[in-house]
Design a protein around this motif. Structure first.
Motif, PDB file in Angstrom:
ATOM      1  N   ASP A 180      30.555   2.264  77.582  1.00  0.00           N
ATOM      2  CA  ASP A 180      29.954   3.349  78.367  1.00  0.00           C
ATOM      3  C   ASP A 180      28.598   2.974  78.968  1.00  0.00           C
ATOM      4  O   ASP A 180      27.679   3.782  79.043  1.00  0.00           O
ATOM      5  CB  ASP A 180      29.794   4.626  77.526  1.00  0.00           C
ATOM      6  N   VAL A 181      28.440   1.744  79.384  1.00  0.00           N
ATOM      7  CA  VAL A 181      27.245   1.233  80.056  1.00  0.00           C
ATOM      8  C   VAL A 181      25.998   1.324  79.171  1.00  0.00           C
ATOM      9  O   VAL A 181      24.884   1.524  79.652  1.00  0.00           O
ATOM     10  CB  VAL A 181      26.982   1.961  81.408  1.00  0.00           C
ATOM     11  N   GLY A 182      26.196   1.181  77.874  1.00  0.00           N
ATOM     12  CA  GLY A 182      25.058   1.234  76.960  1.00  0.00           C
ATOM     13  C   GLY A 182      24.356  -0.095  76.819  1.00  0.00           C
ATOM     14  O   GLY A 182      23.129  -0.186  76.898  1.00  0.00           O
ATOM     15  N   GLY A 183      25.140  -1.152  76.625  1.00  0.00           N
ATOM     16  CA  GLY A 183      24.556  -2.470  76.427  1.00  0.00           C
ATOM     17  C   GLY A 183      23.943  -2.629  75.051  1.00  0.00           C
ATOM     18  O   GLY A 183      24.014  -1.735  74.199  1.00  0.00           O
ATOM     19  N   PHE A 184      23.309  -3.775  74.823  1.00  0.00           N
ATOM     20  CA  PHE A 184      22.796  -4.113  73.497  1.00  0.00           C
ATOM     21  C   PHE A 184      21.348  -4.581  73.551  1.00  0.00           C
ATOM     22  O   PHE A 184      20.900  -5.387  72.754  1.00  0.00           O
ATOM     23  CB  PHE A 184      23.700  -5.167  72.864  1.00  0.00           C
ATOM     24  N   GLU A 185      20.639  -4.010  74.500  1.00  0.00           N
ATOM     25  CA  GLU A 185      19.226  -4.343  74.666  1.00  0.00           C
ATOM     26  C   GLU A 185      18.384  -3.827  73.503  1.00  0.00           C
ATOM     27  O   GLU A 185      17.449  -4.471  73.043  1.00  0.00           O
ATOM     28  CB  GLU A 185      18.748  -3.712  75.974  1.00  0.00           C
ATOM     29  N   THR A 186      18.722  -2.631  73.036  1.00  0.00           N
ATOM     30  CA  THR A 186      18.046  -2.019  71.888  1.00  0.00           C
ATOM     31  C   THR A 186      19.097  -1.442  70.960  1.00  0.00           C
ATOM     32  O   THR A 186      20.223  -1.154  71.381  1.00  0.00           O
ATOM     33  CB  THR A 186      17.103  -0.889  72.335  1.00  0.00           C
ATOM     34  N   PRO A 187      18.787  -1.250  69.677  1.00  0.00           N
ATOM     35  CA  PRO A 187      19.750  -0.633  68.766  1.00  0.00           C
ATOM     36  C   PRO A 187      20.119   0.769  69.259  1.00  0.00           C
ATOM     37  O   PRO A 187      19.271   1.533  69.715  1.00  0.00           O
ATOM     38  CB  PRO A 187      18.974  -0.559  67.437  1.00  0.00           C
ATOM     39  N   ASP A 188      21.418   1.092  69.181  1.00  0.00           N
ATOM     40  CA  ASP A 188      21.905   2.406  69.604  1.00  0.00           C
ATOM     41  C   ASP A 188      21.508   2.717  71.042  1.00  0.00           C
ATOM     42  O   ASP A 188      21.134   3.846  71.379  1.00  0.00           O
ATOM     43  CB  ASP A 188      21.382   3.514  68.678  1.00  0.00           C
ATOM     44  N   GLN A 213      26.254   8.196  85.233  1.00  0.00           N
ATOM     45  CA  GLN A 213      26.608   9.129  84.156  1.00  0.00           C
ATOM     46  C   GLN A 213      27.991   8.800  83.621  1.00  0.00           C
ATOM     47  O   GLN A 213      28.926   8.597  84.381  1.00  0.00           O
ATOM     48  CB  GLN A 213      26.591  10.563  84.698  1.00  0.00           C
ATOM     49  N   THR A 214      28.082   8.714  82.307  1.00  0.00           N
ATOM     50  CA  THR A 214      29.372   8.501  81.654  1.00  0.00           C
ATOM     51  C   THR A 214      29.758   9.783  80.925  1.00  0.00           C
ATOM     52  O   THR A 214      28.926  10.388  80.246  1.00  0.00           O
ATOM     53  CB  THR A 214      29.287   7.342  80.641  1.00  0.00           C
ATOM     54  N   THR A 215      31.001  10.167  81.073  1.00  0.00           N
ATOM     55  CA  THR A 215      31.475  11.409  80.472  1.00  0.00           C
ATOM     56  C   THR A 215      32.407  11.125  79.305  1.00  0.00           C
ATOM     57  O   THR A 215      33.318  10.312  79.421  1.00  0.00           O
ATOM     58  CB  THR A 215      32.224  12.255  81.520  1.00  0.00           C
ATOM     59  N   ILE A 267      22.263  10.623  90.923  1.00  0.00           N
ATOM     60  CA  ILE A 267      21.899  11.885  90.286  1.00  0.00           C
ATOM     61  C   ILE A 267      20.377  11.996  90.211  1.00  0.00           C
ATOM     62  O   ILE A 267      19.705  11.096  89.715  1.00  0.00           O
ATOM     63  CB  ILE A 267      22.502  11.977  88.876  1.00  0.00           C
ATOM     64  N   GLY A 268      19.846  13.099  90.713  1.00  0.00           N
ATOM     65  CA  GLY A 268      18.406  13.285  90.732  1.00  0.00           C
ATOM     66  C   GLY A 268      17.717  12.522  91.844  1.00  0.00           C
ATOM     67  O   GLY A 268      16.486  12.509  91.946  1.00  0.00           O
ATOM     68  N   LEU A 269      18.500  11.850  92.685  1.00  0.00           N
ATOM     69  CA  LEU A 269      17.960  11.055  93.802  1.00  0.00           C
ATOM     70  C   LEU A 269      18.790  11.353  95.054  1.00  0.00           C
ATOM     71  O   LEU A 269      19.196  10.445  95.780  1.00  0.00           O
ATOM     72  CB  LEU A 269      18.019   9.563  93.467  1.00  0.00           C
ATOM     73  N   GLU A 270      19.025  12.633  95.290  1.00  0.00           N
ATOM     74  CA  GLU A 270      20.004  13.022  96.295  1.00  0.00           C
ATOM     75  C   GLU A 270      19.511  12.964  97.741  1.00  0.00           C
ATOM     76  O   GLU A 270      20.304  12.860  98.670  1.00  0.00           O
ATOM     77  CB  GLU A 270      20.509  14.451  96.005  1.00  0.00           C
ATOM     78  N   SER A 271      18.201  13.064  97.962  1.00  0.00           N
ATOM     79  CA  SER A 271      17.711  13.236  99.328  1.00  0.00           C
ATOM     80  C   SER A 271      17.540  11.932 100.109  1.00  0.00           C
ATOM     81  O   SER A 271      17.625  11.934 101.331  1.00  0.00           O
ATOM     82  CB  SER A 271      16.379  13.993  99.313  1.00  0.00           C
ATOM     83  N   MET A 272      17.274  10.852  99.410  1.00  0.00           N
ATOM     84  CA  MET A 272      17.111   9.576 100.108  1.00  0.00           C
ATOM     85  C   MET A 272      17.359   8.417  99.162  1.00  0.00           C
ATOM     86  O   MET A 272      16.809   8.361  98.063  1.00  0.00           O
ATOM     87  CB  MET A 272      15.685   9.460 100.668  1.00  0.00           C
ATOM     88  N   PHE A 302      34.426   1.207  87.035  1.00  0.00           N
ATOM     89  CA  PHE A 302      34.630   2.578  86.571  1.00  0.00           C
ATOM     90  C   PHE A 302      34.314   2.615  85.087  1.00  0.00           C
ATOM     91  O   PHE A 302      34.344   1.601  84.400  1.00  0.00           O
ATOM     92  CB  PHE A 302      36.067   3.060  86.834  1.00  0.00           C
ATOM     93  N   PHE A 303      33.960   3.793  84.590  1.00  0.00           N
ATOM     94  CA  PHE A 303      33.694   3.925  83.156  1.00  0.00           C
ATOM     95  C   PHE A 303      34.046   5.335  82.724  1.00  0.00           C
ATOM     96  O   PHE A 303      33.456   6.298  83.167  1.00  0.00           O
ATOM     97  CB  PHE A 303      32.250   3.558  82.799  1.00  0.00           C
ATOM     98  N   ASP A 304      35.042   5.407  81.875  1.00  0.00           N
ATOM     99  CA  ASP A 304      35.540   6.695  81.391  1.00  0.00           C
ATOM    100  C   ASP A 304      35.536   6.665  79.872  1.00  0.00           C
ATOM    101  O   ASP A 304      36.254   5.879  79.253  1.00  0.00           O
ATOM    102  CB  ASP A 304      36.952   6.944  81.918  1.00  0.00           C
ATOM    103  N   ALA A 305      34.703   7.521  79.268  1.00  0.00           N
ATOM    104  CA  ALA A 305      34.628   7.601  77.810  1.00  0.00           C
ATOM    105  C   ALA A 305      35.374   8.808  77.278  1.00  0.00           C
ATOM    106  O   ALA A 305      35.275   9.142  76.103  1.00  0.00           O
ATOM    107  CB  ALA A 305      33.161   7.673  77.378  1.00  0.00           C
ATOM    108  N   SER A 306      36.142   9.466  78.159  1.00  0.00           N
ATOM    109  CA  SER A 306      36.893  10.642  77.727  1.00  0.00           C
ATOM    110  C   SER A 306      38.297  10.289  77.259  1.00  0.00           C
ATOM    111  O   SER A 306      39.006  11.126  76.701  1.00  0.00           O
ATOM    112  CB  SER A 306      36.974  11.670  78.866  1.00  0.00           C
ATOM    113  N   ILE A 307      38.722   9.045  77.495  1.00  0.00           N
ATOM    114  CA  ILE A 307      40.037   8.583  77.058  1.00  0.00           C
ATOM    115  C   ILE A 307      39.893   7.223  76.391  1.00  0.00           C
ATOM    116  O   ILE A 307      38.808   6.623  76.399  1.00  0.00           O
ATOM    117  CB  ILE A 307      41.031   8.484  78.240  1.00  0.00           C
ATOM    118  N   ASN A 308      40.968   6.720  75.827  1.00  0.00           N
ATOM    119  CA  ASN A 308      40.961   5.398  75.218  1.00  0.00           C
ATOM    120  C   ASN A 308      40.443   4.383  76.236  1.00  0.00           C
ATOM    121  O   ASN A 308      40.998   4.224  77.323  1.00  0.00           O
ATOM    122  CB  ASN A 308      42.391   5.034  74.785  1.00  0.00           C
ATOM    123  N   ARG A 309      39.365   3.701  75.905  1.00  0.00           N
ATOM    124  CA  ARG A 309      38.702   2.821  76.864  1.00  0.00           C
ATOM    125  C   ARG A 309      39.567   1.615  77.246  1.00  0.00           C
ATOM    126  O   ARG A 309      39.491   1.139  78.384  1.00  0.00           O
ATOM    127  CB  ARG A 309      37.359   2.356  76.289  1.00  0.00           C
TER     128      ARG A 309
END
Length: 420
Positions: free
Chosen positions: A44-52, A61-63, A234-239, A329-336
């Motif tokens: 889910d685009v988390g990576g391993f840069e920091t724990p958790d 956004q991942t759902t 998201i949060g950057l809609e105008s430009m 694509f990234f979908d965390a709502s079904i089996n990855r």
């Protein structure tokens, strides 16, 4: 089952031959297609840069929170190996900079080095695959204000320029060691939630940062640069600083790859139509194939008309050698793993369908002004026995035919994913 697949294929082979299509040649041509698997679907685009590590900021956004998320680099590799075992054809892996092996050490983005990714390069060697790479310009305190390479804060801008330089160096070394060019893609989430005054100032800074970050030139047999546009985040809609027009111009000026992500445009734009337009002016393209639903929502790829046009444009125009195909694509709502395999096979199906098209006959009809005949032929192609050819192709490749991969993934979920 294999005998039924063979019988169905023989019938399909005759039907395609009747319209001048050689199914054997089409399957052979599939060897030209390599799909770059995006590692971020596993966690889910988390990576391993920091724990958790969790994703935040930058218009991504991942759902969902389906069980079985990869929790380590070892998990990611295990999942990728399973995915590749269920796919026909060739694959490679696409990494983000946050997927390094940091071994619990906090390594900031401007400090990433080859040593953090040598394990990935070695794994790719073992798998016999290539590697692609992306700088990670989101989910970081220095991206919180909405600007990275275009930041008017010089300290922040230089931080991200250094990140770009280091990621390109890592990419070049990966390509050198693996003997296949590593595509390094640059996407930044820079933009404004509300209407800005100095659009030009931000774009001037983005161009300056890209020039600085890409100043070191690497052999194209080692690394290829790509730049990726977006309509909004998201949060950057105008430009969005890195708009389509900005990056098309930058790619043409510098003769680097333009990345076309089919989720990064207005809903009424047709990404497939952009392929032949951009390839008039640049040597190559990078594709990020996804499925937008109303916006850049990165749903699992399905075999729809948009994906089919993308594949058809590439095959009809003999662009296979000029286009690098990756998924995003990234979908965390079904089996990855199920998402991975279903989405990748859908993209592969689109290409095989394109290769089973009597392109020369269709062009001849079109050039003769026989538009009814063109439409009718395209409609008839939709009900040709493609599935029989696909199943036979999978059989030849030694992977499950039809829906056979479903039970394989269910077994993997029971034996591996459920225990994480």
């Amino acid at each position: 089952m294999s005998e039924l697949v063979k019988k169905a294929y023989e019938i399909a082979k005759e039907q395609y031959a009747a319209i001048g299509v050689d199914t054997e040649a089409a399957m052979k041509k599939m060897s030209e297609l390599t799909i770059s698997l995006h590692c971020w679907q596993t966690d889910d685009v988390g990576g391993f840069e920091t724990p958790d590590a969790t994703l935040s900021g930058g218009g991504i956004q991942t759902t969902g929170n389906y069980p079985g998320k990869a929790k380590s680099v070892a998990d990611v590799r295990q999942d990728l190996e399973k995915v590749m075992s269920l796919l026909p054809g060739k694959q490679r892996v696409n990494l983000h900079a946050i997927y390094g092996e940091f071994h619990g050490e906090i390594v900031d983005r401007d400090q990433v080095e080859l040593k953090h990714f040598q394990g990935w390069i070695d794994w790719c060697k073992e798998q016999g695959i290539g590697m692609d790479f992306n700088g990670t310009f989101f989910a970081h305190p220095k991206a919180a204000e909405g600007f990275t390479l275009s930041s008017k804060n010089e300290e922040i801008r230089q931080f991200w320029v250094e990140h770009l330089k280091r990621c390109r160096a890592i990419s070049a070394e990966a390509g050198k060691q693996l003997g296949t060019p590593c595509v390094h893609n640059t996407w930044v989430p820079d933009g404004s939630k509300d209407t800005p005054i100095d659009r030009n100032g931000y774009r001037t800074l983005l161009q300056k940062s890209l020039d600085e970050g890409m100043a070191t030139k690497y052999p194209k047999e080692y690394m290829k640069d790509a730049v990726e546009s977006k309509t909004f985040g998201i949060g950057l809609e105008s430009m969005t600083v890195g708009s389509n027009e900005f990056y098309v111009g930058y790619a043409v000026k510098n003769n680097i790859l333009m990345c076309i992500d089919n989720g990064h445009y207005h809903p009424t734009e047709i990404a497939g139509d952009k392929i032949s337009a951009v390839l008039q002016y640049v040597d190559g393209l990078l594709l990020h194939v996804t499925r937008p639903v109303r916006w850049d929502s990165d749903h699992v790829v399905t075999l729809n008309e948009e994906i089919q046009l993308i594949a058809s444009e590439i095959v009809r125009n003999d662009f296979m050698s000029r286009v690098n195909v990756g998924l995003d694509f990234f979908d965390a709502s079904i089996n990855r793993i199920g998402a991975y395999v279903t989405g990748t096979r859908a993209a592969q199906k689109a290409f095989l369908i394109a290769m089973l098209e009597p392109t020369k006959d269709l062009v001849a009809v079109e050039e003769a002004g026989k538009n009814f005949e063109r439409l009718a032929m395209l409609e008839e192609l939709k009900t040709m026995p493609f599935a029989a050819v696909w199943d036979y192709y999978c059989l030849q490749e030694g992977v499950p035919t039809g829906a056979g991969y479903i039970s394989e993934i269910q077994k993997y979920e029971e034996e591996v994913l459920s225990k994480r």
